[in-house]
Design a protein around this motif. Structure first.
Motif, PDB file in Angstrom:
ATOM      1  N   ALA A  87     -16.404 -13.433   1.452  1.00  0.00           N
ATOM      2  CA  ALA A  87     -15.138 -13.566   0.720  1.00  0.00           C
ATOM      3  C   ALA A  87     -15.223 -14.798  -0.167  1.00  0.00           C
ATOM      4  O   ALA A  87     -15.743 -15.840   0.258  1.00  0.00           O
ATOM      5  CB  ALA A  87     -13.958 -13.684   1.674  1.00  0.00           C
ATOM      6  N   PRO A  88     -14.714 -14.706  -1.411  1.00  0.00           N
ATOM      7  CA  PRO A  88     -14.755 -15.861  -2.300  1.00  0.00           C
ATOM      8  C   PRO A  88     -13.621 -16.835  -1.988  1.00  0.00           C
ATOM      9  O   PRO A  88     -12.595 -16.453  -1.426  1.00  0.00           O
ATOM     10  CB  PRO A  88     -14.559 -15.230  -3.673  1.00  0.00           C
ATOM     11  CG  PRO A  88     -13.684 -14.035  -3.402  1.00  0.00           C
ATOM     12  CD  PRO A  88     -14.109 -13.522  -2.045  1.00  0.00           C
ATOM     13  N   THR A  89     -13.809 -18.091  -2.372  1.00  0.00           N
ATOM     14  CA  THR A  89     -12.734 -19.073  -2.289  1.00  0.00           C
ATOM     15  C   THR A  89     -12.046 -19.158  -3.646  1.00  0.00           C
ATOM     16  O   THR A  89     -12.465 -18.525  -4.622  1.00  0.00           O
ATOM     17  CB  THR A  89     -13.280 -20.460  -1.912  1.00  0.00           C
ATOM     18  OG1 THR A  89     -13.985 -21.009  -3.043  1.00  0.00           O
ATOM     19  CG2 THR A  89     -14.217 -20.372  -0.717  1.00  0.00           C
ATOM     20  N   ASP A  90     -11.007 -19.980  -3.715  1.00  0.00           N
ATOM     21  CA  ASP A  90     -10.317 -20.181  -4.993  1.00  0.00           C
ATOM     22  C   ASP A  90     -10.951 -21.316  -5.796  1.00  0.00           C
ATOM     23  O   ASP A  90     -10.373 -21.776  -6.787  1.00  0.00           O
ATOM     24  CB  ASP A  90      -8.828 -20.444  -4.771  1.00  0.00           C
ATOM     25  CG  ASP A  90      -8.574 -21.677  -3.923  1.00  0.00           C
ATOM     26  OD1 ASP A  90      -9.546 -22.368  -3.534  1.00  0.00           O
ATOM     27  OD2 ASP A  90      -7.395 -21.958  -3.629  1.00  0.00           O
ATOM     28  N   GLN A  91     -12.131 -21.757  -5.376  1.00  0.00           N
ATOM     29  CA  GLN A  91     -12.798 -22.863  -6.055  1.00  0.00           C
ATOM     30  C   GLN A  91     -13.876 -22.398  -7.038  1.00  0.00           C
ATOM     31  O   GLN A  91     -14.557 -23.228  -7.647  1.00  0.00           O
ATOM     32  CB  GLN A  91     -13.439 -23.788  -5.011  1.00  0.00           C
ATOM     33  CG  GLN A  91     -12.446 -24.428  -4.060  1.00  0.00           C
ATOM     34  CD  GLN A  91     -11.406 -25.257  -4.792  1.00  0.00           C
ATOM     35  OE1 GLN A  91     -11.747 -26.150  -5.580  1.00  0.00           O
ATOM     36  NE2 GLN A  91     -10.138 -24.953  -4.548  1.00  0.00           N
ATOM     37  N   GLN A  92     -14.048 -21.090  -7.191  1.00  0.00           N
ATOM     38  CA  GLN A  92     -15.031 -20.613  -8.167  1.00  0.00           C
ATOM     39  C   GLN A  92     -14.576 -20.982  -9.577  1.00  0.00           C
ATOM     40  O   GLN A  92     -13.367 -21.071  -9.851  1.00  0.00           O
ATOM     41  CB  GLN A  92     -15.220 -19.104  -8.042  1.00  0.00           C
ATOM     42  CG  GLN A  92     -15.786 -18.675  -6.694  1.00  0.00           C
ATOM     43  CD  GLN A  92     -16.334 -17.274  -6.742  1.00  0.00           C
ATOM     44  OE1 GLN A  92     -17.471 -17.046  -6.404  1.00  0.00           O
ATOM     45  NE2 GLN A  92     -15.515 -16.316  -7.166  1.00  0.00           N
ATOM     46  N   ARG A  93     -15.553 -21.137 -10.475  1.00  0.00           N
ATOM     47  CA  ARG A  93     -15.175 -21.587 -11.817  1.00  0.00           C
ATOM     48  C   ARG A  93     -16.222 -21.153 -12.837  1.00  0.00           C
ATOM     49  O   ARG A  93     -17.414 -21.143 -12.564  1.00  0.00           O
ATOM     50  CB  ARG A  93     -15.057 -23.109 -11.862  1.00  0.00           C
ATOM     51  CG  ARG A  93     -14.499 -23.646 -13.172  1.00  0.00           C
ATOM     52  CD  ARG A  93     -14.560 -25.156 -13.236  1.00  0.00           C
ATOM     53  NE  ARG A  93     -13.725 -25.681 -14.314  1.00  0.00           N
ATOM     54  CZ  ARG A  93     -14.009 -26.756 -15.045  1.00  0.00           C
ATOM     55  NH1 ARG A  93     -15.113 -27.455 -14.798  1.00  0.00           N
ATOM     56  NH2 ARG A  93     -13.187 -27.163 -16.011  1.00  0.00           N
ATOM     57  N   LEU A  94     -15.731 -20.826 -14.024  1.00  0.00           N
ATOM     58  CA  LEU A  94     -16.586 -20.701 -15.195  1.00  0.00           C
ATOM     59  C   LEU A  94     -15.832 -21.319 -16.362  1.00  0.00           C
ATOM     60  O   LEU A  94     -14.760 -20.831 -16.742  1.00  0.00           O
ATOM     61  CB  LEU A  94     -16.921 -19.244 -15.501  1.00  0.00           C
ATOM     62  CG  LEU A  94     -17.762 -19.067 -16.768  1.00  0.00           C
ATOM     63  CD1 LEU A  94     -19.140 -19.710 -16.597  1.00  0.00           C
ATOM     64  CD2 LEU A  94     -17.906 -17.606 -17.154  1.00  0.00           C
ATOM     65  N   ALA A  95     -16.388 -22.389 -16.925  1.00  0.00           N
ATOM     66  CA  ALA A  95     -15.714 -23.107 -18.011  1.00  0.00           C
ATOM     67  C   ALA A  95     -16.700 -23.383 -19.134  1.00  0.00           C
ATOM     68  O   ALA A  95     -17.865 -23.738 -18.888  1.00  0.00           O
ATOM     69  CB  ALA A  95     -15.118 -24.411 -17.500  1.00  0.00           C
ATOM     70  N   LEU A  96     -16.234 -23.215 -20.361  1.00  0.00           N
ATOM     71  CA  LEU A  96     -16.990 -23.564 -21.559  1.00  0.00           C
ATOM     72  C   LEU A  96     -16.565 -24.964 -21.983  1.00  0.00           C
ATOM     73  O   LEU A  96     -15.372 -25.220 -22.203  1.00  0.00           O
ATOM     74  CB  LEU A  96     -16.710 -22.553 -22.667  1.00  0.00           C
ATOM     75  CG  LEU A  96     -17.369 -22.800 -24.023  1.00  0.00           C
ATOM     76  CD1 LEU A  96     -18.886 -22.700 -23.921  1.00  0.00           C
ATOM     77  CD2 LEU A  96     -16.829 -21.810 -25.069  1.00  0.00           C
ATOM     78  N   ILE A  97     -17.526 -25.862 -22.089  1.00  0.00           N
ATOM     79  CA  ILE A  97     -17.221 -27.280 -22.308  1.00  0.00           C
ATOM     80  C   ILE A  97     -18.022 -27.801 -23.494  1.00  0.00           C
ATOM     81  O   ILE A  97     -19.221 -27.500 -23.628  1.00  0.00           O
ATOM     82  CB  ILE A  97     -17.574 -28.109 -21.045  1.00  0.00           C
ATOM     83  CG1 ILE A  97     -16.771 -27.595 -19.843  1.00  0.00           C
ATOM     84  CG2 ILE A  97     -17.325 -29.597 -21.270  1.00  0.00           C
ATOM     85  CD1 ILE A  97     -17.221 -28.177 -18.518  1.00  0.00           C
ATOM     86  N   ARG A  98     -17.367 -28.581 -24.352  1.00  0.00           N
ATOM     87  CA  ARG A  98     -18.057 -29.291 -25.432  1.00  0.00           C
ATOM     88  C   ARG A  98     -17.702 -30.771 -25.347  1.00  0.00           C
ATOM     89  O   ARG A  98     -16.522 -31.139 -25.454  1.00  0.00           O
ATOM     90  CB  ARG A  98     -17.679 -28.759 -26.810  1.00  0.00           C
ATOM     91  CG  ARG A  98     -18.368 -29.554 -27.952  1.00  0.00           C
ATOM     92  CD  ARG A  98     -17.929 -29.104 -29.327  1.00  0.00           C
ATOM     93  NE  ARG A  98     -18.478 -27.803 -29.682  1.00  0.00           N
ATOM     94  CZ  ARG A  98     -17.761 -26.806 -30.161  1.00  0.00           C
ATOM     95  NH1 ARG A  98     -16.446 -26.960 -30.299  1.00  0.00           N
ATOM     96  NH2 ARG A  98     -18.330 -25.656 -30.473  1.00  0.00           N
TER      97      ARG A  98
END
Length: 685
Positions: A87-98
């Motif tokens: 089961a996944p947690t709510d801490q997964q992330r995908l962010a585009l950063i510059r």
């Protein structure tokens, strides 16, 4: 060959079942007349109404049990097994950063109501920040093209188009499993993978061709995310699953990430025809491959853990006159989202199959062979429910299972698909003679024309859903079939939060006619196998299939100078000769069936047992190289929507140039084919 007292007694008492209140023919006619669209619709509405990922299905299991009992299958139980569930947690992330500024953060969800967010089961947990590239479908050829054009792979995150479950990509030879895509990236030194479904997968049903996205039209919804598994629990625990982090996203999430590469690196359109076809140009994506410029990075965090839990199977039984010959029908309930198509179109169909058999039982019919119905839990994470049940009952199943008939997707489009062991080719084809296809529009069409030209050559190699475990653990004969998305159909929201009841009623199968057809085909196959005095299986079909597979593998003498296929051809030739004699002998027993002599009864029983055990001859204790728990040497674990060629151990060894392993697999297959021939020859009359 041991002949059991129960089988002899049953055949003696039967004198071909002339005393029954309902004849076999009447039973089949009744079975096919019972199914109704409204009943199927009711089941679909229930199964799609709340989350039911693996381990979440207790309420649905109890509901299913009560339904089956009410239908007349009183011997129905919920059987639960302790296991570990991801089961996944709510801490997964995908962010585009510059330059430390967050330009875009993906929501990683496409549904409401408690369904899981985006994740792949048995994913590697990691938190990485790195530049990224666009790598098309992530094939070896794609990576070779990038390297030839000066694109560094190592340490980057790869943004890939998903290639699973697309009927259009299959026509182009571009279909590929997510596990292979991720593994390829790992082997090329990439740090992680992001996978999105490009609308290219759906040609011609795309926005650029004028179709509105669901719910306003049949095209792919921009926020739809294709979840999925990257290996079963046993492979994960054995360290055989990919080791780099990966996460699925929607194409709405991919647009800002890919458009940020505009102007950086070569254009995909300049790298060859395999790179053409991306459908996000209307959203200002140029499909430059990168790498991303200095300061432009992705932060990818995957976090999913194993938790103690239970899977809940529902198993019902109609006892037959023979208790030691069993036909099993199954489907799984657990889903990544609502699951209207995958798998609960199959769940709704299975309920209707059970209701139909219950109606026949109430009319006084009793099957010749015992019939078992199974609603599995945990298929989406490696068939945990069926795996546990088979392990518990292995010794009994190994000597009794005639066949396992599986449906994952009963009605999510108009394209008929069928995958089967060669022993069940005739079972599948015969069912089509009983049931009219919804696609039949021309009077006088032949059966094969109506059913998508489904002759034996068009039946896929065995696999699909929980059939994988019946093949891999037992080496039982299996078939999986159903109706899925064709090239002109509405886009199937596969493994997403949008595979819901509304989609099914609006686009998937509005009249429930494809569900109904799957039900009737399932009934016809089951009745054919359960009621035939002599199993309508044909060893010659197996011999012909083996010959074709080997010829295809070594066509143009590919690899034959390093791995001589002569022993394979010789073994198959011997098997074919024995199989022809054995099938003729079985046919002669059918002619004599009106007698009830002890000799004839024994011969019939031995013949059926030989057909049952024939598939078991291909059992290899050590399993496949990449999956030791899969013991069938001719097939591998393949989902319902993916065609994986036969002879996997030998094929992969030849493709990789591992000639020593190729010779090893050649010799293993030869020994199994000869074992199958010896099995039949020992009973040849």
């Amino acid at each position: 060959m041991t002949v059991t007292f129960s089988s002899l007694l049953a055949q003696t008492v039967l004198c071909w079942k002339s005393f029954q209140a309902l004849s076999s023919l009447d039973a089949i006619q009744l079975l096919l007349s019972v199914p109704s669209a409204e009943s199927i619709r009711e089941s679909s509405a229930f199964y799609t109404s709340n989350p039911h990922f693996a381990g979440q299905g207790w309420d649905q299991a109890k509901w299913t049990q009560e339904k089956w009992k009410n239908f007349g299958v009183h011997d129905t139980q919920v059987i639960s097994y302790n296991t570990e569930l991801p089961a996944p947690t709510d801490q997964q992330r995908l962010a585009l950063i510059r330059d430390s500024e967050v330009l875009y953060e993906a929501p990683l969800t496409d549904s409401v109501g408690g369904f899981f967010p985006a994740f792949y089961s048995f994913v590697t947990n990691a938190n990485i920040t790195a530049p990224y590239i666009f790598a098309n479908f992530g094939s070896d050829e794609d990576y070779d093209d990038l390297v030839e054009n000066g694109v560094d792979l190592v340490g980057n995150i790869a943004v890939l188009k998903s290639a699973d479950a697309s009927s259009y990509l299959k026509t182009l030879g571009l279909g590929k499993s997510r596990e292979v895509q991720i593994r390829n990236a790992q082997e090329r030194g990439l740090a992680g993978v992001i996978m999105y479904p490009d609308p290219q997968n759906d040609n011609p049903i795309t926005e650029s061709n004028g179709y509105a996205p669901y719910p306003d039209g049949p095209a792919r919804p921009a926020k739809m995310i294709e979840r999925g598994g990257i290996g079963p629990l046993d492979s994960y625990k054995s360290g055989l699953t990919p080791k780099i982090p990966c996460i699925p996203i929607s194409y709405a999430d991919a647009i800002p990430i890919l458009s940020a590469l505009n102007g950086y690196g070569p254009l995909a359109s300049d790298l060859g025809s395999r790179w053409h076809g991306g459908e996000l140009a209307i959203h200002d994506v140029h499909y430059n491959v990168g790498p991303s410029p200095p300061g432009l990075i992705l932060n990818l965090k995957t976090e999913a853990y194993l938790h103690p839990g239970q899977v809940h199977n529902v198993v019902g039984k109609i006892p037959g006159f023979l208790s030691d010959e069993v036909v099993i029908l199954g489907n799984h309930r657990d889903a990544w989202g609502p699951g209207a198509g995958d798998p609960n179109s199959g769940s709704a169909a299975l309920n209707e199959v059970v209701r139909s058999f219950g109606a026949a039982v109430r009319r006084g019919w009793k099957p010749y062979r015992t019939i078992i119905f199974a609603s599995w839990d945990g298929e989406e994470i490696g068939q945990l429910g069926s795996f546990s049940w088979i392990q518990e009952h292995f010794k009994w199943l190994n000597v009794t299972v005639v066949a396992y008939l599986n449906v994952v997707v009963a009605g999510a489009g108009r394209n008929f698909h069928v995958k089967a062991s060669p022993l069940l080719y005739k079972t599948a084809l015969n069912a089509m003679t009983y049931v009219q296809s919804p696609n039949q529009t021309v009077v006088g069409q032949s059966v094969l024309d109506v059913w998508n030209n489904t002759g034996t050559g068009a039946i896929g190699t065995a696999g699909g859903g929980d059939a994988i475990r019946f093949q891999g653990l037992l080496c039982a004969s299996t078939v999986d079939f159903g109706f899925s998305q064709g090239l002109e159909d509405s886009v199937f929201p596969y493994h997403s939060g949008l595979d819901d009841f509304n989609w099914m009623t609006k686009y998937g199968d509005p009249n429930w006619e494809y569900h109904l057809t799957s039900v009737r085909l399932w009934l016809a196959m089951a009745a054919h196998l359960s009621e035939s005095l002599i199993l309508d299986m044909h060893a010659t079909d197996y011999a012909e299939a083996l010959g074709k597979w080997i010829n295809d593998l070594f066509k143009d003498q590919k690899g034959s100078e390093f791995c001589d296929p002569k022993a394979l051809h010789d073994a198959v030739s011997r098997f074919a000769q024995v199989a022809q004699r054995f099938d003729r002998s079985a046919a002669s027993l059918e002619v004599q069936r009106q007698g009830c002599s002890p000799h004839l009864r024994r011969a019939i029983d031995e013949t059926n047992q030989a057909y049952i055990q024939l598939e078991r001859a291909f059992y290899h204790e050590s399993g496949l190289d990449s999956r030791p728990s899969f013991h069938h040497v001719l097939f591998e674990a393949a989902p319902w929507h993916t065609e994986k060629p036969a002879l996997p151990g030998l094929r992969r060894s030849l493709e990789s140039g591992n000639w020593t392993n190729a010779e090893n697999w050649r010799d293993i297959i030869v020994s199994k084919v000869l074992k199958a021939a010896n099995l039949l020859e020992g009973l040849d009359r």
